[in-house]
Design an enzyme around this catalytic site. Structure first.
Site, short mmCIF file in Angstrom:
data_model
loop_
_atom_site.label_atom_id
_atom_site.label_comp_id
_atom_site.label_asym_id
_atom_site.label_seq_id
_atom_site.Cartn_x
_atom_site.Cartn_y
_atom_site.Cartn_z
N GLU A 159 -9.73 -1.52 5.05
CA GLU A 159 -10.44 -1.21 6.29
C GLU A 159 -11.69 -2.09 6.40
OE1 GLU A 159 -8.91 0.44 8.36
OE2 GLU A 159 -8.15 2.37 7.69
N ASP A 206 0.82 -1.22 0.00
CA ASP A 206 0.00 0.00 0.00
C ASP A 206 0.86 1.27 0.00
OD1 ASP A 206 0.95 -0.46 2.58
OD2 ASP A 206 -1.03 -0.79 3.44
N ASN A 213 -7.97 -2.49 14.11
CA ASN A 213 -9.35 -2.73 13.69
C ASN A 213 -9.46 -3.90 12.72
OD1 ASN A 213 -8.31 -1.71 11.32
ND2 ASN A 213 -9.68 0.04 11.16
N HIS A 252 -7.61 -4.41 9.97
CA HIS A 252 -7.27 -4.20 8.57
C HIS A 252 -5.97 -4.91 8.19
CE1 HIS A 252 -5.00 -0.29 9.70
NE2 HIS A 252 -4.09 -1.06 9.16
C1 GLP Z 1 -0.54 0.10 8.69
C2 GLP Z 1 -0.29 -0.63 7.36
C3 GLP Z 1 -0.55 -2.11 7.50
C4 GLP Z 1 -0.04 -2.55 8.85
C5 GLP Z 1 -0.91 -1.98 9.93
C6 GLP Z 1 -0.37 -2.21 11.33
O1 GLP Z 1 -1.22 1.26 8.60
N1 GLP Z 1 -0.99 -0.13 6.23
O2 GLP Z 1 0.06 -2.81 6.44
O3 GLP Z 1 -0.05 -3.94 8.95
O4 GLP Z 1 -1.23 -0.64 9.69
O5 GLP Z 1 0.71 -1.36 11.60
P1 GLP Z 1 1.76 -1.63 12.75
O6 GLP Z 1 2.52 -2.84 12.33
O7 GLP Z 1 2.62 -0.41 12.81
O8 GLP Z 1 0.99 -1.86 13.99
#
Ligand code: GLP
Length: 260
Positions: free
Chosen positions: A143, A67, A136, A138
Protein backbone atom coordinates in the site's frame (compact mmCIF):
# COMPACT_ATOMS: atom_id res chain seq x y z
CA UNK A 1 9.93 1.37 -18.95
CA UNK A 2 8.32 0.17 -22.11
CA UNK A 3 4.70 1.29 -22.34
CA UNK A 4 2.47 -0.64 -24.74
CA UNK A 5 -1.05 0.68 -25.33
CA UNK A 6 -3.53 -1.69 -26.99
CA UNK A 7 -7.15 -1.21 -28.07
CA UNK A 8 -8.80 -3.82 -25.84
CA UNK A 9 -8.39 -5.62 -22.51
CA UNK A 10 -8.29 -8.94 -24.39
CA UNK A 11 -5.28 -7.80 -26.43
CA UNK A 12 -3.49 -6.76 -23.23
CA UNK A 13 -3.85 -10.31 -21.90
CA UNK A 14 -2.81 -11.89 -25.18
CA UNK A 15 0.36 -9.84 -25.57
CA UNK A 16 1.47 -10.35 -21.96
CA UNK A 17 0.85 -14.08 -22.39
CA UNK A 18 2.91 -14.07 -25.57
CA UNK A 19 5.90 -12.69 -23.67
CA UNK A 20 5.54 -15.47 -21.09
CA UNK A 21 5.25 -18.15 -23.79
CA UNK A 22 8.41 -16.79 -25.41
CA UNK A 23 10.25 -16.89 -22.10
CA UNK A 24 9.13 -20.43 -21.19
CA UNK A 25 10.08 -21.68 -24.65
CA UNK A 26 13.58 -20.28 -24.10
CA UNK A 27 13.80 -21.39 -20.47
CA UNK A 28 11.47 -24.32 -19.69
CA UNK A 29 12.26 -24.16 -15.94
CA UNK A 30 11.08 -20.56 -15.70
CA UNK A 31 10.13 -19.23 -12.27
CA UNK A 32 7.00 -17.11 -12.65
CA UNK A 33 5.66 -14.54 -10.21
CA UNK A 34 1.86 -14.71 -10.13
CA UNK A 35 -0.56 -11.91 -9.35
CA UNK A 36 -4.18 -12.26 -8.34
CA UNK A 37 -6.99 -9.78 -9.00
CA UNK A 38 -8.95 -9.46 -12.22
CA UNK A 39 -6.21 -7.79 -14.30
CA UNK A 40 -4.10 -10.90 -15.10
CA UNK A 41 -7.02 -13.29 -15.67
CA UNK A 42 -6.87 -12.85 -19.46
CA UNK A 43 -3.16 -13.77 -19.34
CA UNK A 44 -3.90 -17.01 -17.51
CA UNK A 45 -6.78 -17.86 -19.88
CA UNK A 46 -4.50 -17.33 -22.89
CA UNK A 47 -1.68 -19.39 -21.36
CA UNK A 48 -4.15 -22.21 -20.65
CA UNK A 49 -5.30 -22.06 -24.29
CA UNK A 50 -1.68 -22.29 -25.46
CA UNK A 51 -1.12 -25.34 -23.24
CA UNK A 52 -4.29 -27.02 -24.56
CA UNK A 53 -3.20 -26.31 -28.14
CA UNK A 54 0.13 -27.99 -27.44
CA UNK A 55 2.15 -24.79 -28.00
CA UNK A 56 3.35 -24.44 -24.41
CA UNK A 57 4.93 -26.95 -22.05
CA UNK A 58 4.76 -25.77 -18.43
CA UNK A 59 5.80 -29.06 -16.83
CA UNK A 60 9.00 -27.49 -15.44
CA UNK A 61 7.58 -24.06 -14.58
CA UNK A 62 7.52 -23.09 -10.90
CA UNK A 63 5.67 -20.13 -9.47
CA UNK A 64 5.37 -17.84 -6.46
CA UNK A 65 2.29 -15.77 -5.69
CA UNK A 66 2.66 -12.16 -4.67
CA UNK A 67 0.37 -12.12 -1.69
CA UNK A 68 -2.30 -13.71 0.50
CA UNK A 69 -4.89 -12.57 3.01
CA UNK A 70 -4.18 -13.18 6.68
CA UNK A 71 -6.65 -15.25 8.66
CA UNK A 72 -8.91 -16.23 5.79
CA UNK A 73 -10.33 -19.72 6.39
CA UNK A 74 -8.50 -22.50 4.53
CA UNK A 75 -10.28 -23.38 1.35
CA UNK A 76 -12.22 -20.09 1.28
CA UNK A 77 -12.89 -19.46 -2.43
CA UNK A 78 -11.34 -15.98 -2.16
CA UNK A 79 -8.14 -16.97 -0.41
CA UNK A 80 -5.38 -16.28 -2.90
CA UNK A 81 -4.26 -19.91 -2.56
CA UNK A 82 -7.71 -20.94 -3.84
CA UNK A 83 -7.70 -18.28 -6.57
CA UNK A 84 -4.22 -19.26 -7.82
CA UNK A 85 -5.25 -22.90 -7.81
CA UNK A 86 -8.51 -22.23 -9.69
CA UNK A 87 -7.25 -19.63 -12.18
CA UNK A 88 -3.69 -20.78 -12.82
CA UNK A 89 -2.59 -24.17 -11.47
CA UNK A 90 -5.57 -26.19 -12.70
CA UNK A 91 -6.17 -24.57 -16.10
CA UNK A 92 -2.46 -24.61 -17.01
CA UNK A 93 -1.80 -28.00 -15.44
CA UNK A 94 1.09 -26.66 -13.34
CA UNK A 95 2.65 -29.04 -10.83
CA UNK A 96 1.03 -27.90 -7.53
CA UNK A 97 4.24 -28.87 -5.69
CA UNK A 98 6.06 -26.15 -7.61
CA UNK A 99 3.61 -23.36 -6.80
CA UNK A 100 3.77 -21.44 -3.53
CA UNK A 101 1.55 -18.82 -1.93
CA UNK A 102 2.48 -16.97 1.30
CA UNK A 103 0.99 -18.75 4.31
CA UNK A 104 -1.59 -16.36 5.71
CA UNK A 105 -2.59 -18.95 8.34
CA UNK A 106 0.89 -19.27 9.86
CA UNK A 107 1.10 -18.94 13.66
CA UNK A 108 4.55 -17.42 13.31
CA UNK A 109 4.08 -14.82 10.59
CA UNK A 110 7.64 -13.50 10.67
CA UNK A 111 9.14 -16.95 10.19
CA UNK A 112 6.66 -17.77 7.42
CA UNK A 113 7.64 -14.57 5.59
CA UNK A 114 11.37 -15.26 5.98
CA UNK A 115 10.83 -18.81 4.69
CA UNK A 116 8.95 -17.47 1.68
CA UNK A 117 11.83 -15.17 0.80
CA UNK A 118 14.26 -18.09 1.22
CA UNK A 119 12.15 -20.30 -1.05
CA UNK A 120 12.22 -17.67 -3.81
CA UNK A 121 15.97 -17.36 -3.39
CA UNK A 122 16.47 -21.16 -3.43
CA UNK A 123 14.43 -21.40 -6.64
CA UNK A 124 16.95 -19.06 -8.27
CA UNK A 125 14.76 -15.96 -8.06
CA UNK A 126 11.75 -14.96 -10.12
CA UNK A 127 12.35 -14.73 -13.86
CA UNK A 128 9.19 -12.83 -14.73
CA UNK A 129 6.80 -11.23 -12.28
CA UNK A 130 3.26 -10.53 -13.46
CA UNK A 131 1.73 -7.47 -11.78
CA UNK A 132 -1.58 -5.67 -11.65
CA UNK A 133 -1.96 -2.30 -9.95
CA UNK A 134 -4.50 -1.10 -7.42
CA UNK A 135 -6.45 2.12 -7.91
CA UNK A 136 -4.23 3.65 -5.19
CA UNK A 137 -1.07 2.52 -6.96
CA UNK A 138 -0.40 -0.58 -4.87
CA UNK A 139 1.43 -3.54 -6.38
CA UNK A 140 1.07 -6.87 -4.62
CA UNK A 141 -0.47 -5.53 -1.44
CA UNK A 142 2.23 -2.89 -0.96
CA UNK A 143 0.00 0.00 0.00
CA UNK A 144 1.07 3.66 -0.32
CA UNK A 145 4.10 4.53 1.87
CA UNK A 146 5.40 0.94 1.70
CA UNK A 147 9.19 0.89 1.95
CA UNK A 148 10.96 0.51 -1.37
CA UNK A 149 13.33 -1.91 0.40
CA UNK A 150 10.54 -4.03 1.90
CA UNK A 151 10.52 -7.83 1.80
CA UNK A 152 7.68 -10.29 2.35
CA UNK A 153 5.80 -9.16 5.47
CA UNK A 154 2.41 -8.48 6.99
CA UNK A 155 0.56 -5.35 5.88
CA UNK A 156 -2.70 -3.67 6.87
CA UNK A 157 -4.97 -3.25 3.87
CA UNK A 158 -5.93 0.32 3.00
CA UNK A 159 -9.67 1.03 3.35
CA UNK A 160 -9.86 1.66 -0.41
CA UNK A 161 -8.30 -1.73 -1.15
CA UNK A 162 -10.73 -3.46 1.18
CA UNK A 163 -13.62 -1.63 -0.50
CA UNK A 164 -12.28 -2.48 -3.99
CA UNK A 165 -11.92 -6.16 -3.11
CA UNK A 166 -15.34 -6.37 -1.40
CA UNK A 167 -16.80 -7.27 -4.81
CA UNK A 168 -15.25 -10.72 -4.45
CA UNK A 169 -16.93 -11.40 -1.08
CA UNK A 170 -20.59 -11.91 -0.19
CA UNK A 171 -20.32 -9.57 2.81
CA UNK A 172 -17.91 -6.56 2.74
CA UNK A 173 -17.10 -7.18 6.42
CA UNK A 174 -15.69 -10.53 5.37
CA UNK A 175 -12.74 -8.85 3.55
CA UNK A 176 -9.69 -9.47 5.73
CA UNK A 177 -7.94 -6.47 7.28
CA UNK A 178 -4.41 -7.85 6.87
CA UNK A 179 -2.34 -9.65 4.30
CA UNK A 180 1.09 -11.04 3.62
CA UNK A 181 2.76 -9.59 0.56
CA UNK A 182 6.06 -9.79 -1.19
CA UNK A 183 7.77 -6.46 -0.54
CA UNK A 184 8.69 -3.88 -3.13
CA UNK A 185 12.30 -5.00 -2.69
CA UNK A 186 11.24 -8.60 -3.38
CA UNK A 187 9.34 -7.59 -6.52
CA UNK A 188 12.23 -5.47 -7.77
CA UNK A 189 14.56 -8.48 -7.51
CA UNK A 190 12.60 -10.29 -10.25
CA UNK A 191 14.53 -10.27 -13.52
CA UNK A 192 11.60 -8.94 -15.53
CA UNK A 193 8.34 -7.22 -14.58
CA UNK A 194 5.17 -7.17 -16.71
CA UNK A 195 2.42 -4.95 -15.34
CA UNK A 196 -1.03 -5.09 -16.92
CA UNK A 197 -3.96 -2.75 -16.36
CA UNK A 198 -7.30 -2.31 -18.07
CA UNK A 199 -10.10 0.22 -17.71
CA UNK A 200 -10.29 3.88 -16.79
CA UNK A 201 -10.45 3.06 -13.09
CA UNK A 202 -6.70 2.42 -13.37
CA UNK A 203 -5.88 5.53 -15.43
CA UNK A 204 -4.83 7.64 -12.45
CA UNK A 205 -2.65 4.93 -10.95
CA UNK A 206 -1.00 4.22 -14.31
CA UNK A 207 -0.24 7.90 -14.92
CA UNK A 208 1.25 8.22 -11.43
CA UNK A 209 3.30 5.02 -11.75
CA UNK A 210 4.62 5.69 -15.27
CA UNK A 211 4.97 9.47 -15.45
CA UNK A 212 4.75 10.64 -11.86
CA UNK A 213 7.64 11.11 -9.48
CA UNK A 214 9.03 7.93 -7.97
CA UNK A 215 7.34 8.00 -4.61
CA UNK A 216 6.15 5.50 -2.05
CA UNK A 217 2.81 7.33 -2.26
CA UNK A 218 2.43 5.40 -5.53
CA UNK A 219 4.22 2.08 -4.93
CA UNK A 220 3.93 1.16 -8.62
CA UNK A 221 6.22 4.09 -9.47
CA UNK A 222 9.18 2.01 -8.22
CA UNK A 223 9.01 0.21 -11.58
CA UNK A 224 10.79 3.25 -13.01
CA UNK A 225 13.91 1.92 -11.27
CA UNK A 226 13.66 -1.58 -12.78
CA UNK A 227 15.97 -2.59 -15.59
CA UNK A 228 13.33 -4.54 -17.52
CA UNK A 229 9.77 -3.46 -16.85
CA UNK A 230 6.97 -3.52 -19.41
CA UNK A 231 3.59 -1.88 -18.82
CA UNK A 232 0.84 -3.25 -21.07
CA UNK A 233 -2.45 -1.35 -20.86
CA UNK A 234 -5.60 -0.67 -22.84
CA UNK A 235 -6.68 2.71 -24.18
CA UNK A 236 -8.88 3.38 -21.15
CA UNK A 237 -6.09 2.79 -18.64
CA UNK A 238 -3.81 5.03 -20.77
CA UNK A 239 -6.26 7.96 -20.62
CA UNK A 240 -4.27 10.14 -18.18
CA UNK A 241 -0.81 9.62 -19.70
CA UNK A 242 0.74 12.62 -21.43
CA UNK A 243 3.20 10.89 -23.78
CA UNK A 244 0.75 8.43 -25.38
CA UNK A 245 1.74 9.43 -28.93
CA UNK A 246 5.36 8.68 -28.13
CA UNK A 247 4.52 5.28 -26.61
CA UNK A 248 2.41 4.32 -29.63
CA UNK A 249 5.10 5.51 -32.04
CA UNK A 250 7.77 3.59 -30.12
CA UNK A 251 5.76 0.37 -30.16
CA UNK A 252 4.87 0.73 -33.84
CA UNK A 253 8.58 1.11 -34.64
CA UNK A 254 9.89 -1.54 -32.28
CA UNK A 255 12.66 -3.53 -33.98
CA UNK A 256 11.44 -6.94 -35.13
CA UNK A 257 14.05 -8.76 -33.03
CA UNK A 258 12.68 -7.11 -29.88
CA UNK A 259 9.07 -8.07 -30.50
CA UNK A 260 7.13 -10.72 -28.68
C1 GLP B 1 -5.37 -6.80 -5.51
C2 GLP B 1 -4.05 -7.58 -5.52
C3 GLP B 1 -3.06 -6.98 -6.48
C4 GLP B 1 -3.81 -6.53 -7.71
C5 GLP B 1 -4.67 -5.35 -7.36
C6 GLP B 1 -5.60 -4.94 -8.49
O1 GLP B 1 -5.90 -6.56 -4.30
N1 GLP B 1 -3.43 -7.78 -4.26
O2 GLP B 1 -2.04 -7.92 -6.77
O3 GLP B 1 -2.92 -6.16 -8.72
O4 GLP B 1 -5.33 -5.53 -6.14
O5 GLP B 1 -6.68 -5.83 -8.60
P1 GLP B 1 -7.57 -5.96 -9.89
O6 GLP B 1 -6.68 -6.54 -10.94
O7 GLP B 1 -8.69 -6.87 -9.54
O8 GLP B 1 -8.02 -4.60 -10.24
Amino acid sequence: MEIIILPSPAEVGKLAARRIVQLVQRKPATVLGLATGSSPLAIYAELAAQVRAGHLDVSRVRAFALDEYVGIPPGHPQSYASVINREVVEPLGLDPAGVRVPDGRAHDIETACAEYEAAIHDAGGVDLQILGIGANGHIGFNEPTSSFASRTRIKTLAPQTRADNARFFEDPDEVPTHCLTQGLGTIMAARELVLVAQGEGKAGAIAAAVEGPVSSMCPGSILQFHQHATVIIDDAAARDLTLTDYYRYTYANKPAWQRF
